[in-house]
Design a protein around this motif. Structure first.
Motif, PDB file in Angstrom:
ATOM      1  N   TRP A 156       0.820  -1.215  -0.070  1.00  0.00           N
ATOM      2  CA  TRP A 156      -0.068  -0.003   0.149  1.00  0.00           C
ATOM      3  C   TRP A 156       0.865   1.175   0.112  1.00  0.00           C
ATOM      4  O   TRP A 156       1.388   1.521   0.960  1.00  0.00           O
ATOM      5  CB  TRP A 156      -0.889   0.030   1.235  1.00  0.00           C
ATOM      6  CG  TRP A 156      -2.098  -1.017   1.295  1.00  0.00           C
ATOM      7  CD1 TRP A 156      -3.222  -1.090   0.872  1.00  0.00           C
ATOM      8  CD2 TRP A 156      -1.896  -2.350   1.787  1.00  0.00           C
ATOM      9  NE1 TRP A 156      -3.748  -2.387   0.820  1.00  0.00           N
ATOM     10  CE2 TRP A 156      -2.766  -3.133   1.452  1.00  0.00           C
ATOM     11  CE3 TRP A 156      -0.865  -3.020   2.371  1.00  0.00           C
ATOM     12  CZ2 TRP A 156      -3.159  -4.460   1.851  1.00  0.00           C
ATOM     13  CZ3 TRP A 156      -1.000  -4.402   2.842  1.00  0.00           C
ATOM     14  CH2 TRP A 156      -2.167  -5.146   2.689  1.00  0.00           C
ATOM     15  N   HIS A 173      -6.832   1.654   2.589  1.00  0.00           N
ATOM     16  CA  HIS A 173      -7.898   0.345   2.280  1.00  0.00           C
ATOM     17  C   HIS A 173      -8.821   0.621   3.390  1.00  0.00           C
ATOM     18  O   HIS A 173      -8.918   1.466   4.411  1.00  0.00           O
ATOM     19  CB  HIS A 173      -7.228  -0.967   2.282  1.00  0.00           C
ATOM     20  CG  HIS A 173      -6.651  -1.348   3.359  1.00  0.00           C
ATOM     21  ND1 HIS A 173      -5.922  -2.599   3.728  1.00  0.00           N
ATOM     22  CD2 HIS A 173      -5.988  -0.624   4.407  1.00  0.00           C
ATOM     23  CE1 HIS A 173      -5.321  -2.660   4.893  1.00  0.00           C
ATOM     24  NE2 HIS A 173      -5.252  -1.257   5.274  1.00  0.00           N
ATOM     25  N   SER A 175     -10.094  -1.858   5.282  1.00  0.00           N
ATOM     26  CA  SER A 175      -9.966  -2.445   6.104  1.00  0.00           C
ATOM     27  C   SER A 175      -9.918  -2.286   7.674  1.00  0.00           C
ATOM     28  O   SER A 175     -10.191  -2.957   8.551  1.00  0.00           O
ATOM     29  CB  SER A 175      -8.699  -3.771   5.999  1.00  0.00           C
ATOM     30  OG  SER A 175      -9.005  -4.316   4.777  1.00  0.00           O
ATOM     31  N   ARG A 199      -4.190   6.084  -2.534  1.00  0.00           N
ATOM     32  CA  ARG A 199      -2.848   5.510  -2.648  1.00  0.00           C
ATOM     33  C   ARG A 199      -1.814   6.371  -3.548  1.00  0.00           C
ATOM     34  O   ARG A 199      -2.096   6.876  -4.458  1.00  0.00           O
ATOM     35  CB  ARG A 199      -3.022   4.081  -3.491  1.00  0.00           C
ATOM     36  CG  ARG A 199      -3.588   3.074  -2.415  1.00  0.00           C
ATOM     37  CD  ARG A 199      -3.862   1.855  -3.061  1.00  0.00           C
ATOM     38  NE  ARG A 199      -4.648   0.944  -2.102  1.00  0.00           N
ATOM     39  CZ  ARG A 199      -4.983  -0.181  -2.331  1.00  0.00           C
ATOM     40  NH1 ARG A 199      -4.681  -0.811  -3.419  1.00  0.00           N
ATOM     41  NH2 ARG A 199      -5.793  -0.896  -1.613  1.00  0.00           N
ATOM     42  N   GLN A 213     -13.303   1.649  -2.352  1.00  0.00           N
ATOM     43  CA  GLN A 213     -13.731   0.239  -1.811  1.00  0.00           C
ATOM     44  C   GLN A 213     -14.887  -0.297  -1.274  1.00  0.00           C
ATOM     45  O   GLN A 213     -15.498   0.799  -0.697  1.00  0.00           O
ATOM     46  CB  GLN A 213     -12.323  -0.123  -1.067  1.00  0.00           C
ATOM     47  CG  GLN A 213     -11.043  -0.285  -1.775  1.00  0.00           C
ATOM     48  CD  GLN A 213      -9.841  -0.960  -0.796  1.00  0.00           C
ATOM     49  OE1 GLN A 213     -10.146  -0.968   0.198  1.00  0.00           O
ATOM     50  NE2 GLN A 213      -9.094  -1.384  -1.457  1.00  0.00           N
ATOM     51  N   GLU A 215     -15.719  -2.823   1.617  1.00  0.00           N
ATOM     52  CA  GLU A 215     -15.049  -3.977   2.449  1.00  0.00           C
ATOM     53  C   GLU A 215     -16.368  -4.626   2.861  1.00  0.00           C
ATOM     54  O   GLU A 215     -17.321  -4.296   3.014  1.00  0.00           O
ATOM     55  CB  GLU A 215     -14.628  -3.243   3.750  1.00  0.00           C
ATOM     56  CG  GLU A 215     -13.797  -4.271   4.726  1.00  0.00           C
ATOM     57  CD  GLU A 215     -12.385  -4.236   4.217  1.00  0.00           C
ATOM     58  OE1 GLU A 215     -11.988  -3.579   3.052  1.00  0.00           O
ATOM     59  OE2 GLU A 215     -11.512  -5.290   4.711  1.00  0.00           O
ATOM     60  N   PHE A 315     -13.652  -9.340   2.705  1.00  0.00           N
ATOM     61  CA  PHE A 315     -13.204  -9.118   1.333  1.00  0.00           C
ATOM     62  C   PHE A 315     -13.207  -7.570   1.078  1.00  0.00           C
ATOM     63  O   PHE A 315     -13.838  -6.845   1.972  1.00  0.00           O
ATOM     64  CB  PHE A 315     -14.246  -9.765   0.252  1.00  0.00           C
ATOM     65  CG  PHE A 315     -15.685  -9.176   0.500  1.00  0.00           C
ATOM     66  CD1 PHE A 315     -16.130  -7.722   0.165  1.00  0.00           C
ATOM     67  CD2 PHE A 315     -16.802 -10.009   0.689  1.00  0.00           C
ATOM     68  CE1 PHE A 315     -17.308  -7.183   0.246  1.00  0.00           C
ATOM     69  CE2 PHE A 315     -18.034  -9.564   0.740  1.00  0.00           C
ATOM     70  CZ  PHE A 315     -18.225  -8.249   0.648  1.00  0.00           C
ATOM     71  N   GLY A 316     -12.352  -7.191   0.132  1.00  0.00           N
ATOM     72  CA  GLY A 316     -12.451  -5.711  -0.144  1.00  0.00           C
ATOM     73  C   GLY A 316     -12.567  -5.676  -1.683  1.00  0.00           C
ATOM     74  O   GLY A 316     -11.741  -5.959  -2.444  1.00  0.00           O
TER      75      GLY A 316
HETATM   76  N1  PHE Z   1      -7.753  -4.129   1.918  1.00  0.00           N
HETATM   77  C1  PHE Z   1      -7.132  -5.101   1.009  1.00  0.00           C
HETATM   78  C2  PHE Z   1      -6.713  -4.280  -0.101  1.00  0.00           C
HETATM   79  O1  PHE Z   1      -6.926  -3.186   0.112  1.00  0.00           O
HETATM   80  C3  PHE Z   1      -8.332  -6.061   0.321  1.00  0.00           C
HETATM   81  C4  PHE Z   1      -8.814  -7.138   1.255  1.00  0.00           C
HETATM   82  C5  PHE Z   1      -9.957  -6.739   2.055  1.00  0.00           C
HETATM   83  C6  PHE Z   1      -8.329  -8.327   1.250  1.00  0.00           C
HETATM   84  C7  PHE Z   1     -10.477  -7.686   3.085  1.00  0.00           C
HETATM   85  C8  PHE Z   1      -8.609  -9.290   2.165  1.00  0.00           C
HETATM   86  C9  PHE Z   1      -9.740  -8.931   3.144  1.00  0.00           C
HETATM   87  O2  PHE Z   1      -5.894  -4.822  -0.959  1.00  0.00           O
END
Ligand code: PHE
Length: 346
Positions: A156, A173, A175, A199, A213, A215, A315-316
């Motif tokens: 990142w 992100h 997350s 980013r 994103q 999440e 997930f993202g």
């Molecule tokens: N946060 C990660 C990204 O920005 C994506 C991700 C989210 C991966 C949740 C796994 C679980 O690349």
């Protein structure tokens, strides 16, 4: 009878007429001087008491003044009427001309897609949650099992904020919102988190330095990658309106174990291979995986009792990527270009 000062009377009337601003005022002036009870009428009435010679002379004068006042009134009246008709001509509106349609704006395609994604997940029991765009190092990295000096931080490219020691940054992100949410809520949990991330990277057809994103986080008893796949399959089916081929490939994220990336068939080339999908026929939509135990620990999540039963996946998604595959857009930079030729298609 005292001598009548006709000249003064005439001057007074003329002054009044000059000052009159509209037809109503002119009417009042007419009444004041020439009306039934007006000053000049009174004079004419009183003539009968005068000796004949005087009567004739005064009468003549009075009539002359009357005429003069009438004349001035008439002139002024036509002046005012001209003025009114000029204004009316200028302000004339043709009510038969069809109206101009106001230009109506509409929601940006990314907002439309974001709302659609929210609706689909809400219908599957997920809440929509938001988090801060400015984070500190702990939430964006450490708590997500990315320690200082760990090479994974290079995944990142971070925009750090100039500050005095707090180590603030623009979140790279969504997350970190997993941590914020699990600090305050106990499982079972089902959330999605749409939001901007930033980013420090060069832009191209697939990359922007600011993007959206979404999440996802689910924590429940005994859930597995099979649940993640089932939810993804349902989401893709509803989002793209048909069964859509997608695949999970092994990947690495410090905060999930095992980790995957999620790809769908590239709609630009229909899987044949193009520049956007780097000739692979697949385009990555999301990172995903099972929540790493350290992430639970760092959120202070109380997984008792019995701790072993609780599992989580996350997930993202890249929202722009979803929009690109839905609408066959081959350059991510179009979204923020402000180009109306592009935007008006939605
Ligand atoms: N946060 C990660 C990204 O920005 C994506 C991700 C989210 C991966 C949740 C796994 C679980 O690349």
């Amino acid at each position: 009878m005292a001598k009548i000062d006709f000249k003064a009377l005439k001057n007074k009337a003329q002054k009044d007429i000059n000052l009159a601003k509209d037809l109503k005022e002119l009417d009042e002036i007419f009444r004041k001087y020439l009306g039934e009870k007006g000053e000049l009428r009174q004079i004419l009435h009183s003539l009968k008491d005068l000796p004949q010679l005087k009567r004739k002379e005064t009468g003549k004068l009075a009539n002359q003044i009357k005429k003069e006042i009438e004349e001035t009134l008439k002139k002024k009246k036509s002046n005012i009427q001209n003025l009114i008709s000029n204004i009316q001509k200028q302000e004339w509106v043709d009510i038969t001309i069809p109206g101009k349609k106001p230009v109506l704006g509409h929601l940006h395609p990314l907002t439309q897609v974001k709302r659609e994604v929210e609706e689909i997940f809400q219908s599957m029991g997920f809440s929509v949650v938001e988090g801060p765009e400015i984070e500190n190092e702990w939430y964006n990295f450490d708590a997500l099992n990315i320690p200082k000096d760990h090479p994974a931080r290079d995944m990142w490219d971070t925009l750090w904020l100039k500050d005095k020691g707090a180590k603030l940054l623009l979140r790279t992100h969504t997350s970190p919102v997993q941590i914020h949410y699990m600090e305050k809520n106990q499982p079972p949990l089902r959330i999605i988190v749409p939001g901007s991330v930033f980013r420090h990277e060069a832009t191209d057809t697939r990359h922007e330095f600011q993007l959206y994103q979404v999440e996802g986080l689910m924590v429940d008893k005994e859930i597995s990658v099979a649940n993640l796949k089932a939810i993804l399959a349902e989401f893709f089916k509803r989002f793209f309106g048909k069964n859509t081929a997608f695949r999970l490939d092994p990947d690495f994220f410090p905060f999930t174990e095992p980790s995957f990336n999620v790809s769908v068939t590239c709609v630009i080339c229909e899987g044949k291979g193009c520049n956007l999908c780097k000739k692979t026929g697949w385009l990555e939509m999301a990172g995903a995986g099972m929540v790493h135990p350290n992430v639970f620990k760092n959120s202070g999540l109380n997984l008792n009792p019995p701790a072993g039963e609780w599992r989580g996946w996350a997930f993202g998604f890249g929202l722009e990527r979803l929009a690109m595959m839905k609408y066959k857009i081959d350059d991510v930079r179009l979204f923020r270009s402000g180009d109306l030729r592009f935007l008006n298609q939605f």
